[in-house]
Design a protein around this motif. Structure first.
Motif, PDB file in Angstrom:
ATOM      1  N   GLU A 136       0.888  -1.158   0.000  1.00 50.16           N
ATOM      2  CA  GLU A 136       0.000   0.000   0.000  1.00 50.16           C
ATOM      3  C   GLU A 136       0.929   1.211   0.000  1.00 50.16           C
ATOM      4  O   GLU A 136       1.638   1.437  -0.977  1.00 50.16           O
TER       5      GLU A 136
ATOM      6  N   LEU B 298       3.215  -4.656   2.929  1.00 49.12           N
ATOM      7  CA  LEU B 298       2.338  -5.265   3.931  1.00 49.12           C
ATOM      8  C   LEU B 298       2.984  -6.521   4.515  1.00 49.12           C
ATOM      9  O   LEU B 298       3.525  -7.350   3.783  1.00 49.12           O
TER      10      LEU B 298
ATOM     11  N   THR C 147       6.244 -10.960   4.574  1.00 48.48           N
ATOM     12  CA  THR C 147       5.422 -10.500   3.467  1.00 48.48           C
ATOM     13  C   THR C 147       4.601 -11.691   2.970  1.00 48.48           C
ATOM     14  O   THR C 147       4.694 -12.810   3.504  1.00 48.48           O
TER      15      THR C 147
END
Length: 273
Positions: free
Chosen positions: A255, A259, A266
Motif C-alpha cells: 500500500e 504489507l 510479506t
C-alpha cells in the motif's frame, strides 16, 4: 544459509547483529545505497549544529565491527527482486542470491512539483551528503528558507536556527506539525518559533524558485500570498515516501509500504520487511 538485508539504517544493522547472535555461521550481507558506513539519519541535525562529527552518526562506533561479526557491507542500489531465483539485482547489473531476504529500505524525501527545485542552493536534509551541502550555505546571517514544518522539518528548523541563520519557514497547511498536533498545539509551536526570531508562514505554498536579479548567489522564493523571499539556501522538508519502487513485479502486496504479518513476513515466501 545466506541472509540478505536491503538497507543500511538502524533496522538493518540491528537485524544483522541479531541474526549473527542467533546464527554464528551463516552469511549475512547488508546492501546500502550510500557511500558511507551505516548511520542514523536522525543524528544529522546534530552534525549541522556541530554537536557531533559525522562519525557520531555511525550506528556502530567500534572499528571493524562488521568485519569482526562477519557481516558483509555491500554498496549498491537494488533495482529488482526475483523471488523464483531468490536473487536481487543491483543497478550495476550484478545479482545477489539470498536464502532469506529482509527489506528495510526506509523512505526518501518527496520532491514537490515546483519550478526551480533543481537550482543550486536547494537541498533536502536526508543524507550526510545533504548535510555537507547545507553546511556550505548555512552560515550565520545567511538567508534560509525551509519548506515544510512537519516533524522532520521542525527538527531541521531547530538545527538551522542554532547555526544563526536568518530563517523563514513555509508550511502549506494551517499549522506547524499538522499531522501530529491539533490547531491549538500547532499554533503554540508557531508562536514560540516566532519569539525565537523565526519567520513562519502557514497556509502558504512556495510557487516558484528562481535566481535573484539582485545577487548571483541568491535565490528568489515566490509564495502564493504574493510575497517573495531571498534565500542563499532552500531546504526542502515536504514529507517522505517509502522506498518500494524496486519491489514492483516481485508479487509483494503493498500500500503506502510493504504489507507484513505479525512476524514481519510479506506474502512472498522468505521475504520479510
Amino acid at each position: 544459509m545466506t541472509y540478505v538485508i536491503i538497507g543500511a539504517g538502524p533496522t538493518s544493522v540491528t537485524a544483522a547483529d541479531t541474526l549473527r547472535k542467533a546464527d554464528p555461521k551463516s552469511a549475512i550481507i547488508m546492501i546500502g545505497s550510500e557511500p558511507e558506513p551505516p548511520y542514523s539519519r536522525m543524528a544529522i541535525p546534530y552534525v549541522l549544529t556541530g554537536l557531533i562529527a559525522e562519525q557520531g552518526t555511525y550506528l556502530r562506533k567500534e572499528k571493524g565491527h562488521y568485519d569482526k561479526n562477519a557481516i558483509q557491507y555491500r554498496q549498491g542500489v537494488v533495482v529488482s527482486i526475483d523471488p523464483k531465483k531468490k536473487t536481487v539485482k543491483l543497478a550495476d547489473g550484478s545479482e545477489q542470491a539470498y536464502t532469506k531476504l529482509l527489506i528495510a529500505t526506509g523512505a526518501s524525501p518527496v520532491k514537490p512539483p515546483i519550478e526551480g527545485l533543481e537550482l543550486p542552493g536547494v537541498h533536502h536534509c536526508w543524507t550526510l551528503e545533504d548535510c555537507r551541502n547545507i553546511m556550505k550555505f548555512a552560515d550565520k546571517g545567511a538567508d534560509v528558507v525551509l519548506m515544510g514544518a512537519g516533524f522532520i522539518g521542525c527538527i531541521i528548523m531547530e538545527a538551522l536556527a542554532e547555526r544563526g541563520v536568518n530563517l523563514t519557514v513555509v508550511e502549506a497547511l494551517d499549522r506547524m506539525v499538522p499531522r501530529m498536533m491539533n490547531e491549538a498545539a500547532g499554533n503554540m509551536v508557531k508562536v514560540w518559533c516566532e519569539k525565537q526570531g523565526v519567520d513562519v508562514h502557514t497556509s502558504t505554498k512556495v510557487t516558484k524558485l528562481e535566481h535573484s536579479a539582485d545577487a548571483i548567489d541568491t535565490l528568489k522564493v515566490d509564495l502564493d500570498n504574493g510575497k517573495s523571499i531571498p534565500a542563499h539556501l532552500v531546504v526542502v522538508a515536504t514529507g517522505v515516501r517509502s522506498n518500494i519502487g524496486f519491489v514492483e513485479g516481485a508479487g509483494l502486496k503493498t500500500e503506502q509500504g510493504i504489507l507484513v504479518d505479525e512476524f514481519m513476513r510479506t506474502n512472498v515466501d522468505d521475504i520479510y520487511a
